[in-house]
Design an enzyme around this catalytic site. Structure first.
Site, PDB file in Angstrom:
ATOM      1  N   SER A 119       0.834  -1.198   0.000  1.00 14.72           N
ATOM      2  CA  SER A 119       0.000   0.000   0.000  1.00 14.72           C
ATOM      3  C   SER A 119       0.876   1.258   0.000  1.00 14.72           C
ATOM      4  O   SER A 119       1.631   1.468  -0.940  1.00 14.72           O
ATOM      5  CB  SER A 119      -0.955  -0.052   1.199  1.00 14.72           C
ATOM      6  OG  SER A 119      -2.028   0.839   1.039  1.00 14.72           O
ATOM      7  N   HIS A 155      -7.292  -6.226   0.792  1.00 12.48           N
ATOM      8  CA  HIS A 155      -6.157  -5.308   0.724  1.00 12.48           C
ATOM      9  C   HIS A 155      -5.032  -5.726   1.670  1.00 12.48           C
ATOM     10  O   HIS A 155      -3.859  -5.596   1.337  1.00 12.48           O
ATOM     11  CB  HIS A 155      -6.632  -3.896   1.053  1.00 12.48           C
ATOM     12  CG  HIS A 155      -5.575  -2.858   0.923  1.00 12.48           C
ATOM     13  ND1 HIS A 155      -4.841  -2.671  -0.232  1.00 12.48           N
ATOM     14  CD2 HIS A 155      -5.092  -1.939   1.827  1.00 12.48           C
ATOM     15  CE1 HIS A 155      -3.968  -1.681  -0.062  1.00 12.48           C
ATOM     16  NE2 HIS A 155      -4.105  -1.227   1.173  1.00 12.48           N
TER      17      HIS A 155
END
Length: 254
Positions: free
Chosen positions: A84, A234
């Site tokens: 990320s 995620h």
């Protein structure tokens, strides 16, 4: 800036960068699976974990932090992985310093711009009255109004620590992260391309890396491959650690 880091394992160096609101500890379970093959440097990026706080919170600053850390560790070159926000740092670093990167691994983030989407998390974190806080449960209860997901709150609570007076404090620099949250979604700032071997991992249940991102991946990282981790979102390294570890090991050992 002198970053905090943990060194684990043996073998070729692999630097791992966490995501927004995270810390080096997020990757300890992955490190245990890879410690016989690689010397892993698990980094707290600025304004996170036990690294210093700063009003300068940009990818340019985080790239320089990483370059300084490699100099401190006397590393001319290393494998580099980021998740990320850490993936954005790693991509920018690879474009700016390609000679310092062996293999590059990016976990669930693309080079493009992402609009701010952490407002509820920031509201939840800022809702905690740190002056009156007496327990982690009290902090959890305060955040629950804005963050209904128990797993997300438990992840965020890992950044709750105590200072020398034993008072609760956020390890993250919450005022700066709140003020400058748009910075984390910026598209890549560096120019050119990274020609080295690159792996993008995306979670099957995540929309952070989409098919429309292929053009950007081809442009910036022409020698890349994209792998989808099944039954993962995620936070793929937390949801499917065995699959992520095996994928990393296979890629770096090829």
């Amino acid at each position: 800036m002198k970053l905090n880091y943990k060194k684990v394992g043996q073998g070729e160096p692999l630097i791992i960068l966490h995501g927004l609101f995270g810390s080096a500890d997020n990757w300890l379970s992955i490190a245990k699976e890879l410690e016989n093959d690689f010397t892993m440097i698990l980094v707290d990026q600025r304004n996170h974990g036990d690294s210093p706080h700063s009003e300068d919170w940009t990818y340019a600053a985080m790239v320089q932090d990483l370059a300084d850390l490699m100099d401190e560790l006397d590393l001319d070159k290393a494998h580099l992985m980021g998740h990320s926000m850490g993936g954005k740092t790693a991509m920018n670093f690879a474009l700016a310093h390609p000679e310092k990167v062996n293999h590059l691994i990016i976990a669930d983030i693309a080079p493009r711009y992402y609009p701010p989407h952490h407002q509820s998390i920031l509201k939840g974190l800022n809702a905690v009255d740190m002056e009156q806080l007496s327990s982690r449960k009290q902090a959890d209860d305060s955040m629950a109004e804005y963050i209904p997901e128990v797993g997300v709150r438990q992840f965020l609570l890992k950044s709750l620590g105590r200072n020398e007076e034993r008072k609760f404090v956020w390890k993250i620099n919450l005022p700066i992260l709140s003020e400058k949250i748009e910075n984390v979604g910026e598209e890549l700032q560096a120019l050119g391309s990274f020609e080295g071997k690159t792996l993008f991992m995306r979670g099957a249940n995540s929309d952070y890396i989409q098919d429309k991102d292929k053009a950007d991946l081809d442009q910036y990282f022409p020698n890349h491959k994209l792998i989808t981790i099944k039954e993962a979102g995620h936070w793929l390294h937390a949801e499917q650690p065995a699959a992520v570890s095996a994928t990393i090991k296979a890629f770096l050992n090829q």
